[in-house]
Design a protein around this motif. Structure first.
Motif, PDB file in Angstrom:
ATOM      1  N   ASP A 134     -47.900 -65.798  91.583  1.00  0.00           N
ATOM      2  CA  ASP A 134     -46.718 -65.097  91.061  1.00  0.00           C
ATOM      3  C   ASP A 134     -46.251 -64.076  92.094  1.00  0.00           C
ATOM      4  O   ASP A 134     -47.011 -63.172  92.473  1.00  0.00           O
ATOM      5  CB  ASP A 134     -47.127 -64.407  89.745  1.00  0.00           C
ATOM      6  N   ILE A 135     -44.999 -64.223  92.559  1.00  0.00           N
ATOM      7  CA  ILE A 135     -44.498 -63.289  93.587  1.00  0.00           C
ATOM      8  C   ILE A 135     -43.617 -62.191  92.988  1.00  0.00           C
ATOM      9  O   ILE A 135     -43.049 -61.381  93.721  1.00  0.00           O
ATOM     10  CB  ILE A 135     -43.745 -64.035  94.718  1.00  0.00           C
ATOM     11  N   ASN A 136     -43.503 -62.153  91.662  1.00  0.00           N
ATOM     12  CA  ASN A 136     -42.593 -61.187  91.035  1.00  0.00           C
ATOM     13  C   ASN A 136     -43.017 -59.728  91.222  1.00  0.00           C
ATOM     14  O   ASN A 136     -42.203 -58.828  91.031  1.00  0.00           O
ATOM     15  CB  ASN A 136     -42.422 -61.511  89.552  1.00  0.00           C
ATOM     16  N   GLY A 137     -44.290 -59.490  91.561  1.00  0.00           N
ATOM     17  CA  GLY A 137     -44.747 -58.105  91.744  1.00  0.00           C
ATOM     18  C   GLY A 137     -44.620 -57.618  93.180  1.00  0.00           C
ATOM     19  O   GLY A 137     -45.034 -56.495  93.493  1.00  0.00           O
ATOM     20  N   LEU A 149     -45.866 -71.310  94.401  1.00  0.00           N
ATOM     21  CA  LEU A 149     -45.314 -69.982  94.128  1.00  0.00           C
ATOM     22  C   LEU A 149     -44.565 -70.001  92.806  1.00  0.00           C
ATOM     23  O   LEU A 149     -43.892 -70.981  92.480  1.00  0.00           O
ATOM     24  CB  LEU A 149     -44.346 -69.576  95.236  1.00  0.00           C
ATOM     25  N   LEU A 150     -44.661 -68.909  92.078  1.00  0.00           N
ATOM     26  CA  LEU A 150     -43.895 -68.743  90.841  1.00  0.00           C
ATOM     27  C   LEU A 150     -42.907 -67.601  91.049  1.00  0.00           C
ATOM     28  O   LEU A 150     -43.301 -66.466  91.303  1.00  0.00           O
ATOM     29  CB  LEU A 150     -44.839 -68.412  89.680  1.00  0.00           C
ATOM     30  N   ALA A 151     -41.616 -67.912  90.955  1.00  0.00           N
ATOM     31  CA  ALA A 151     -40.584 -66.854  91.052  1.00  0.00           C
ATOM     32  C   ALA A 151     -39.995 -66.669  89.658  1.00  0.00           C
ATOM     33  O   ALA A 151     -40.661 -66.131  88.769  1.00  0.00           O
ATOM     34  CB  ALA A 151     -39.543 -67.238  92.095  1.00  0.00           C
ATOM     35  N   GLY A 152     -38.767 -67.171  89.423  1.00  0.00           N
ATOM     36  CA  GLY A 152     -38.172 -67.026  88.086  1.00  0.00           C
ATOM     37  C   GLY A 152     -38.738 -67.994  87.070  1.00  0.00           C
ATOM     38  O   GLY A 152     -38.588 -67.810  85.858  1.00  0.00           O
ATOM     39  N   PHE A 205     -54.142 -74.446  84.867  1.00  0.00           N
ATOM     40  CA  PHE A 205     -53.973 -73.915  86.232  1.00  0.00           C
ATOM     41  C   PHE A 205     -54.504 -72.491  86.259  1.00  0.00           C
ATOM     42  O   PHE A 205     -54.572 -71.826  85.226  1.00  0.00           O
ATOM     43  CB  PHE A 205     -52.497 -73.948  86.657  1.00  0.00           C
ATOM     44  N   ALA A 206     -54.892 -72.047  87.468  1.00  0.00           N
ATOM     45  CA  ALA A 206     -55.279 -70.644  87.649  1.00  0.00           C
ATOM     46  C   ALA A 206     -54.015 -69.856  88.000  1.00  0.00           C
ATOM     47  O   ALA A 206     -53.014 -70.430  88.427  1.00  0.00           O
ATOM     48  CB  ALA A 206     -56.314 -70.532  88.761  1.00  0.00           C
ATOM     49  N   TYR A 207     -54.081 -68.523  87.801  1.00  0.00           N
ATOM     50  CA  TYR A 207     -52.900 -67.666  88.017  1.00  0.00           C
ATOM     51  C   TYR A 207     -53.317 -66.437  88.817  1.00  0.00           C
ATOM     52  O   TYR A 207     -54.372 -65.842  88.541  1.00  0.00           O
ATOM     53  CB  TYR A 207     -52.352 -67.243  86.648  1.00  0.00           C
ATOM     54  N   ALA A 208     -52.519 -66.106  89.811  1.00  0.00           N
ATOM     55  CA  ALA A 208     -52.781 -64.867  90.561  1.00  0.00           C
ATOM     56  C   ALA A 208     -51.464 -64.162  90.809  1.00  0.00           C
ATOM     57  O   ALA A 208     -50.465 -64.813  91.134  1.00  0.00           O
ATOM     58  CB  ALA A 208     -53.441 -65.196  91.903  1.00  0.00           C
ATOM     59  N   LYS A 209     -51.467 -62.835  90.635  1.00  0.00           N
ATOM     60  CA  LYS A 209     -50.228 -62.070  90.876  1.00  0.00           C
ATOM     61  C   LYS A 209     -50.354 -61.367  92.217  1.00  0.00           C
ATOM     62  O   LYS A 209     -51.205 -60.483  92.376  1.00  0.00           O
ATOM     63  CB  LYS A 209     -50.002 -61.071  89.751  1.00  0.00           C
ATOM     64  N   ALA A 210     -49.519 -61.762  93.177  1.00  0.00           N
ATOM     65  CA  ALA A 210     -49.593 -61.151  94.514  1.00  0.00           C
ATOM     66  C   ALA A 210     -48.851 -59.819  94.501  1.00  0.00           C
ATOM     67  O   ALA A 210     -47.806 -59.689  93.868  1.00  0.00           O
ATOM     68  CB  ALA A 210     -48.971 -62.084  95.538  1.00  0.00           C
TER      69      ALA A 210
END
Ligand SMILES: Cc1cc2nc3c(=O)[nH]c(=O)nc-3n(C[C@H](O)[C@H](O)[C@H](O)COP(=O)(O)OP(=O)(O)OC[C@H]3O[C@@H](n4cnc5c(N)ncnc54)[C@H](O)[C@@H]3O)c2cc1C
Length: 283
Positions: free
Chosen positions: A52-55, A29-32, A6-11
């Motif tokens: 990734d919404i952690n940022g 979406l990736l949270a915890g 999979f591809a990964y992006a940090k929003a």
């Protein structure tokens, strides 16, 4: 097993996250990551992009606003568990949180992830329903608010659209007449519940009013037991409690943990325990 590629992006902002998921048909979406990563590793899910919404700043607050407790989507279970504001104003949540998995899971798992994932055996969706809370979401068309009653639609299915991000939940703050009850039965502490019950009511002298019973682990979504709620409205005695158990209109399916008949029996056991809690004034 390892996940499919999979591809990964940090929003870095909600707007960026909405644009990223809107731009990919199979983005998640990736949270915890406490539920999502397990489903990827087992290849139950193979999204092309993880956002990734952690940022994203501003999603990890807990506040009291206009009689509502507002909890940001990225508040970790452990953070909520330690919150004095939640202990005082959302005591049902405070009582339910220690039942979620184990400390390592609660250190990473988020309130928003738990509500959005909508596992039928999860504690927090049932608490949201019992409290008559609401969900705040943001999507390509802007912000919207969804009532708990309208949020849980089916097995792991919610009123969130594919491009929506759950940004917060809101719960009516408890006052001196608020009564709460919570109980679950699990094979081991930290396991998902076989059956659970989150409940609220208002104390009216020695009587209960506005009783709300939300069972979990007994169907595709958390479920209100409305006839039992009616049976419990008034002065509580043994006869009324037995009438409420008899009025439980639950028809749980068999699952890996127990047969439907066992679950229905356990639901009655939990109801009796929780009514006793509802009769006790909150400290
Ligand atoms: C061993 C183990 C035991 C567990 N036991 C329990 C338990 O007893 N009770 C319980 O309730 N949970 C349990 N969990 C799950 C845990 O509570 C998870 O943290 C929670 O279900 C998901 O939260 P998360 O932040 O980890 O979400 P993630 O795993 O990151 O995401 C889960 C899903 O929700 C979506 N999502 C996440 N955040 C958002 C958002 N803000 N907006 C829209 N969609 C979003 C993701 O895209 C994904 O589809 C357990 C997990 C493990 C690994």
């Amino acid at each position: 097993m390892k996940p499919a590629p999979f591809a990964y992006a940090k929003a870095r902002s909600l707007e960026e996250a909405v644009a990223l998921i809107g731009g990919h048909a199979d983005a998640r979406l990736l949270a915890g990551g406490q539920s999502l990563i397990a489903t990827l590793n087992m290849r139950l899910s193979a999204p092309g992009l993880l956002v990734d919404i952690n940022g994203i700043g501003g999603l990890d607050g807990i506040a009291l606003n206009g009689g509502m407790v507002e909890i940001g989507a990225l508040v970790r279970h452990a953070q909520a568990e330690r919150s004095e504001l939640i202990a005082k104003h959302a005591p049902l949540l405070a009582r339910a949180l220690p039942h979620i998995g184990h400390p390592a899971i609660r250190n990473r798992g988020t309130i928003g992830g738990s509500i959005a994932f909508a596992d039928p055996a999860a504690e927090l969706p049932a608490c949201l329903l019992a409290l008559g809370g609401e969900v705040e979401a943001m999507g390509p068309k802007g912000k919207r608010t969804i009532k708990a009653e309208d949020f849980f639609l089916g097995l792991f299915e919610t009123a969130l659209d594919a491009g929506d991000i759950l940004t917060a939940i809101r719960l009516p703050a408890a006052d001196k007449n608020t009564r709460i009850g919570f109980a679950e039965l699990a094979r081991r502490h930290g396991d998902y519940a076989m059956v659970g019950l989150a409940a609220t009511a208002r104390a009216d002298g020695k009587s209960l009013a506005d009783v709300r019973l939300a069972f979990f682990g007994i169907g595709a979504t958390p479920l209100r037991a409305r006839k039992a709620e009616t049976a419990l409205t008034g002065t509580i005695d043994d006869r009324r409690i037995e009438a409420a158990v008899a009025a439980l209109e639950l028809d749980p399916p068999d699952d890996l943990q127990a047969t439907g008949a066992v679950k229905k029996h356990l639901a009655g056991v939990l109801l009796k325990r929780v009514v006793r809690q509802l009769m006790e004034p909150q400290s």
